[in-house]
Design a protein around this motif. Sequence first.
Motif, PDB file in Angstrom:
ATOM      1  N   LYS A  20     -24.134   5.728 -21.757  1.00 35.59           N
ATOM      2  CA  LYS A  20     -23.479   4.537 -21.207  1.00 35.59           C
ATOM      3  C   LYS A  20     -24.294   3.319 -21.625  1.00 35.59           C
ATOM      4  CE  LYS A  20     -20.584   6.922 -18.655  1.00 35.59           C
ATOM      5  NZ  LYS A  20     -19.888   7.754 -19.586  1.00 35.59           N
ATOM      6  N   ASP A  23     -28.300   2.673 -21.005  1.00 39.08           N
ATOM      7  CA  ASP A  23     -29.153   3.862 -21.028  1.00 39.08           C
ATOM      8  C   ASP A  23     -30.285   3.654 -22.038  1.00 39.08           C
ATOM      9  OD1 ASP A  23     -27.593   5.138 -19.171  1.00 39.08           O
ATOM     10  OD2 ASP A  23     -26.599   6.469 -20.601  1.00 39.08           O
ATOM     11  N   GLN A  24     -31.466   4.085 -21.675  1.00 35.40           N
ATOM     12  CA  GLN A  24     -32.621   3.977 -22.560  1.00 35.40           C
ATOM     13  C   GLN A  24     -32.789   5.287 -23.329  1.00 35.40           C
ATOM     14  OE1 GLN A  24     -36.634   3.955 -20.844  1.00 35.40           O
ATOM     15  NE2 GLN A  24     -36.969   2.043 -21.963  1.00 35.40           N
ATOM     16  N   ILE A  43     -32.409   0.472 -25.979  1.00 43.55           N
ATOM     17  CA  ILE A  43     -31.336   0.553 -24.984  1.00 43.55           C
ATOM     18  C   ILE A  43     -29.984   0.596 -25.694  1.00 43.55           C
ATOM     19  CG2 ILE A  43     -30.256  -0.649 -23.033  1.00 43.55           C
ATOM     20  CD1 ILE A  43     -33.047  -1.860 -22.475  1.00 43.55           C
ATOM     21  N   HIS A  74     -32.121   3.504 -16.851  1.00 46.61           N
ATOM     22  CA  HIS A  74     -30.892   2.741 -17.068  1.00 46.61           C
ATOM     23  C   HIS A  74     -31.145   1.293 -16.672  1.00 46.61           C
ATOM     24  CE1 HIS A  74     -26.582   2.128 -17.553  1.00 46.61           C
ATOM     25  NE2 HIS A  74     -26.677   1.332 -16.512  1.00 46.61           N
ATOM     26  N   GLU A  76     -29.362  -2.614 -16.146  1.00 47.25           N
ATOM     27  CA  GLU A  76     -28.125  -3.379 -15.955  1.00 47.25           C
ATOM     28  C   GLU A  76     -28.080  -4.600 -16.862  1.00 47.25           C
ATOM     29  OE1 GLU A  76     -25.454  -2.446 -14.240  1.00 47.25           O
ATOM     30  OE2 GLU A  76     -26.533  -0.608 -13.754  1.00 47.25           O
TER      31      GLU A  76
END
Length: 118
Positions: A20, A23-24, A43, A74, A76
């Motif tokens: 998504k 996500d790292q 990312i 994760h 934002e």
Amino acid sequence: MCGGGMSYPNPIGERISQLKPGDQVIILKGEGSPAAWEETCTIIWKVSGYSALTADGIALSCRNLSDLIITGNHFESYPVSPEAMQIWDEILAVQKEAQDSDTKPDWSIPPAFGTEPE
């Protein structure tokens, strides 16, 4: 597709498809496109099927990765590089060109080899 001619993705393609934005991941040295100069923690910015684009501008697919380490972190919000934005603009332009062009096959032309028994 990332299945080597099969109708299902290989494990790397499946892992990419589950990512998504935010996500790292860790990309190994020499992998991705353009290839990472060193092991790179980055990312995910965009995901489309079995391909992804990182915020650093590295395109990921099962064709250019042998492994993908998902850190579990994760985010934002994160910065997106100008290189990533340029790649994304190029992708959108190609998609728009494909939609605008007449890419539908002309089914009125008979096949080169007959389908009827001789």
